[in-house]
Scaffold this motif. Structure first.
Motif, PDB file in Angstrom:
ATOM      1  N   ARG A  34      -1.312   2.344   6.883  1.00 33.58           N
ATOM      2  CA  ARG A  34      -1.164   2.419   5.483  1.00 33.58           C
ATOM      3  C   ARG A  34      -2.161   1.950   4.542  1.00 33.58           C
ATOM      4  N   SER A  82       1.262  -2.858   7.286  1.00 29.73           N
ATOM      5  CA  SER A  82       0.700  -1.851   8.053  1.00 29.73           C
ATOM      6  C   SER A  82      -0.606  -1.399   7.928  1.00 29.73           C
ATOM      7  N   ALA A  90       0.832  -1.056   0.063  1.00 27.86           N
ATOM      8  CA  ALA A  90      -0.007  -0.156  -0.030  1.00 27.86           C
ATOM      9  C   ALA A  90       0.856   1.261   0.033  1.00 27.86           C
ATOM     10  N   ASN A 101      -1.845  -5.700   3.237  1.00 28.11           N
ATOM     11  CA  ASN A 101      -0.751  -4.796   3.377  1.00 28.11           C
ATOM     12  C   ASN A 101      -0.457  -5.150   5.232  1.00 28.11           C
ATOM     13  N   GLY A 159       3.720   3.863  -2.283  1.00 29.06           N
ATOM     14  CA  GLY A 159       3.487   4.830  -3.358  1.00 29.06           C
ATOM     15  C   GLY A 159       3.147   3.968  -4.669  1.00 29.06           C
ATOM     16  N   ALA A 160       3.769   3.128  -4.894  1.00 32.99           N
ATOM     17  CA  ALA A 160       3.607   2.369  -6.313  1.00 32.99           C
ATOM     18  C   ALA A 160       2.310   1.780  -6.306  1.00 32.99           C
ATOM     19  N   GLY A 174       7.783  -6.028 -14.237  1.00 33.42           N
ATOM     20  CA  GLY A 174       8.058  -4.644 -13.958  1.00 33.42           C
ATOM     21  C   GLY A 174       8.679  -3.847 -14.936  1.00 33.42           C
ATOM     22  N   LEU A 229       7.996   0.303 -16.125  1.00 35.72           N
ATOM     23  CA  LEU A 229       9.254   1.214 -15.975  1.00 35.72           C
ATOM     24  C   LEU A 229       9.419   1.832 -17.438  1.00 35.72           C
ATOM     25  N   VAL A 234       5.868  -5.119  -9.743  1.00 34.45           N
ATOM     26  CA  VAL A 234       6.426  -3.838 -10.084  1.00 34.45           C
ATOM     27  C   VAL A 234       7.788  -3.975 -10.267  1.00 34.45           C
TER      28      VAL A 234
HETATM   29  P1  NDP Z   1       6.937   2.277  -0.490  1.00 27.95           P
HETATM   30  O1  NDP Z   1       8.054   2.329   0.405  1.00 27.95           O
HETATM   31  O2  NDP Z   1       6.069   3.358  -0.668  1.00 27.95           O
HETATM   32  O3  NDP Z   1       5.968   0.994  -0.270  1.00 27.95           O
HETATM   33  C1  NDP Z   1       6.659  -0.284  -0.014  1.00 27.95           C
HETATM   34  C2  NDP Z   1       5.509  -1.315   0.264  1.00 27.95           C
HETATM   35  O4  NDP Z   1       5.927  -2.659   0.461  1.00 27.95           O
HETATM   36  C3  NDP Z   1       4.681  -1.027   1.651  1.00 27.95           C
HETATM   37  O5  NDP Z   1       3.308  -1.533   1.555  1.00 27.95           O
HETATM   38  C4  NDP Z   1       5.322  -2.148   2.569  1.00 27.95           C
HETATM   39  O6  NDP Z   1       4.458  -2.454   3.396  1.00 27.95           O
HETATM   40  C5  NDP Z   1       5.554  -3.266   1.648  1.00 27.95           C
HETATM   41  N1  NDP Z   1       6.585  -4.089   1.904  1.00 27.95           N
HETATM   42  C6  NDP Z   1       7.981  -3.837   2.204  1.00 27.95           C
HETATM   43  N2  NDP Z   1       8.736  -4.844   2.970  1.00 27.95           N
HETATM   44  C7  NDP Z   1       7.764  -5.777   2.769  1.00 27.95           C
HETATM   45  C8  NDP Z   1       7.635  -7.288   3.183  1.00 27.95           C
HETATM   46  N3  NDP Z   1       8.815  -7.891   3.521  1.00 27.95           N
HETATM   47  N4  NDP Z   1       6.519  -7.835   3.228  1.00 27.95           N
HETATM   48  C9  NDP Z   1       5.386  -7.420   2.791  1.00 27.95           C
HETATM   49  N5  NDP Z   1       5.220  -6.197   2.418  1.00 27.95           N
HETATM   50  C10 NDP Z   1       6.411  -5.389   2.407  1.00 27.95           C
HETATM   51  O7  NDP Z   1       7.778   1.798  -1.903  1.00 27.95           O
HETATM   52  P2  NDP Z   1       7.213   2.180  -3.465  1.00 27.95           P
HETATM   53  O8  NDP Z   1       5.698   1.794  -3.511  1.00 27.95           O
HETATM   54  O9  NDP Z   1       7.510   3.400  -3.822  1.00 27.95           O
HETATM   55  O10 NDP Z   1       7.742   1.086  -4.148  1.00 27.95           O
HETATM   56  C11 NDP Z   1       7.662  -0.326  -4.128  1.00 27.95           C
HETATM   57  C12 NDP Z   1       8.306  -0.887  -5.295  1.00 27.95           C
HETATM   58  O11 NDP Z   1       7.956  -0.651  -6.426  1.00 27.95           O
HETATM   59  C13 NDP Z   1       9.845  -0.710  -5.352  1.00 27.95           C
HETATM   60  O12 NDP Z   1      10.527  -2.024  -5.371  1.00 27.95           O
HETATM   61  C14 NDP Z   1      10.297   0.109  -6.503  1.00 27.95           C
HETATM   62  O13 NDP Z   1      11.317  -0.075  -7.018  1.00 27.95           O
HETATM   63  C15 NDP Z   1       8.775  -0.237  -7.392  1.00 27.95           C
HETATM   64  N6  NDP Z   1       8.660   0.391  -8.612  1.00 27.95           N
HETATM   65  C16 NDP Z   1       8.678  -0.069  -9.722  1.00 27.95           C
HETATM   66  C17 NDP Z   1       8.135   1.031 -10.672  1.00 27.95           C
HETATM   67  C18 NDP Z   1       8.217   0.516 -12.275  1.00 27.95           C
HETATM   68  O14 NDP Z   1       8.270   1.221 -12.782  1.00 27.95           O
HETATM   69  N7  NDP Z   1       8.469  -0.784 -12.425  1.00 27.95           N
HETATM   70  C19 NDP Z   1       7.816   2.128 -10.468  1.00 27.95           C
HETATM   71  C20 NDP Z   1       7.743   2.623  -8.875  1.00 27.95           C
HETATM   72  C21 NDP Z   1       8.148   1.788  -8.146  1.00 27.95           C
HETATM   73  P3  NDP Z   1       4.299  -1.703   5.126  1.00 27.95           P
HETATM   74  O15 NDP Z   1       3.144  -0.629   4.647  1.00 27.95           O
HETATM   75  O16 NDP Z   1       3.576  -2.836   5.822  1.00 27.95           O
HETATM   76  O17 NDP Z   1       5.467  -1.061   5.303  1.00 27.95           O
END
Ligand code: NDP
Length: 284
Positions: free
Chosen positions: A160, A157, A132, A155, A134-135, A249, A253, A226
């Motif tokens: 969030r 959290s 949940a 999710n 940014g992406a 993904g 991109l 992603v």
């Molecule tokens: P954020 O930090 O905003 O969000 C990360 C999310 O991942 C949160 O919901 C978090 O959960 C969850 N998360 C992290 N670790 C775990 C875990 N071990 N188990 C379960 N859930 C987990 O990051 P973004 O949304 O900005 O980016 C996410 C991914 O998307 C990145 O890898 C980024 O590289 C990729 N991305 C790819 C793009 C593309 O063009 N292909 C474009 C933009 C992003 P919680 O809320 O519980 O912390």
């Protein structure tokens, strides 16, 4: 006729930013299109975003991409927002129109294009999204506005996750609910499209995968990631073994980069050049 020695400047502000491959992709696209544009990959610390955004105007840059940690914090420093960016509450691109800064979010639109390129529609579909952040927000809002009927958000959290569900319920026509991610999570039975929008599996952690029960993925489900490096993620490989149709993904991109190219230059992007450049960059 006088010569013009001034290149149009675009780029990205982020921190960390050193390993962001977007510049290589955009510069290859500008060269292929014969455009005198330069893409600068610029490290901007969290507390310096206001100064950096002022520099976009001061340096007459054509625009800028924003990445971690600036996608939300840069908003007060732009003049106008696209309708999608207003709902998502985050921007990844700014276009400088003669000193007027306009912000948009092309992450979700780039994702959607990677589906439509494969003739996959989200209309009337039930979509399950892992994460949940940014992406996820960008993807969920765009899918909901494009006619997805229901979104299950899984999710960790709850705060969030609940925020995203409230946003989707209030500002889009789609139904949305939260499934707290407590332990190995089952994929809801009515899922048409499953999306990993967490950062799990991103290089160098390529041996990691989201903690779901992969045996609950039904054959024929569209499963998207992603994660772009490695595009053949463990998540997608597990899904493919269960008969899923997989979308990696890399398409997201490239497509968000192509949308950004068009917003800055007004021209269609050479998508093939951009894809080949990234594949070469990732050693694929
Ligand atoms: P954020 O930090 O905003 O969000 C990360 C999310 O991942 C949160 O919901 C978090 O959960 C969850 N998360 C992290 N670790 C775990 C875990 N071990 N188990 C379960 N859930 C987990 O990051 P973004 O949304 O900005 O980016 C996410 C991914 O998307 C990145 O890898 C980024 O590289 C990729 N991305 C790819 C793009 C593309 O063009 N292909 C474009 C933009 C992003 P919680 O809320 O519980 O912390």
């Amino acid at each position: 006729m006088s010569k013009n020695y001034r290149s149009e400047l675009v780029g990205a502000f982020g921190c960390p930013i050193d390993e962001n491959p977007t510049g290589v992709m955009e510069e290859a696209a500008f060269a292929a299109a014969g455009l005198d544009y330069r893409y600068l990959t610029i490290k901007v610390d969290k507390e310096e975003i206001e100064t950096a955004m002022k520099a976009v105007r001061a340096l007459h840059m054509r625009g800028i991409n924003l990445t971690i940690p600036h996608k939300v914090s840069a908003i007060p420093f732009v003049d106008e927002l696209s309708p999608e960016a207003q709902i998502i509450g985050a921007i990844n691109i700014v276009v400088n129109n003669n000193g007027v800064l306009w912000g948009d979010n092309t992450d979700g639109k780039g994702f959607l294009k990677s589906l439509t390129d494969r003739d996959i529609s989200v209309k009337g579909k039930t979509i399950t999204v892992l994460g949940a952040g940014g992406a996820s927000r960008a993807i969920c809002v765009v899918c909901a506005l494009q006619g997805a009927s229901r979104l299950h958000i899984i999710n960790g959290s709850v705060e969030r996750g609940s925020e995203l569900v409230a946003l989707l319920t209030e500002k889009t026509p789609a139904k949305a609910d939260l499934i707290p991610w407590e332990s190995t999570s089952a994929v809801p039975d009515d899922t048409d499209i499953l999306i990993n929008a967490t950062s799990v599996g991103l290089y160098p952690n390529v041996d990691q995968k989201p903690d779901i029960d992969y045996d609950t993925i039904k054959s024929g489900t569209v499963v998207c990631d992603v994660i772009f490096n490695d595009p053949n993620s463990l998540f997608l490989r597990e899904a493919a073994q269960r008969g899923a149709v997989t979308v990696n993904g890399l398409g997201m991109l490239v497509n968000q980069g192509a949308l950004n190219f068009k917003l800055w230059t007004g021209q269609e992007a050479p998508v093939d050049v951009m894809t080949e450049t990234l594949q070469r960059e990732f050693g694929l």
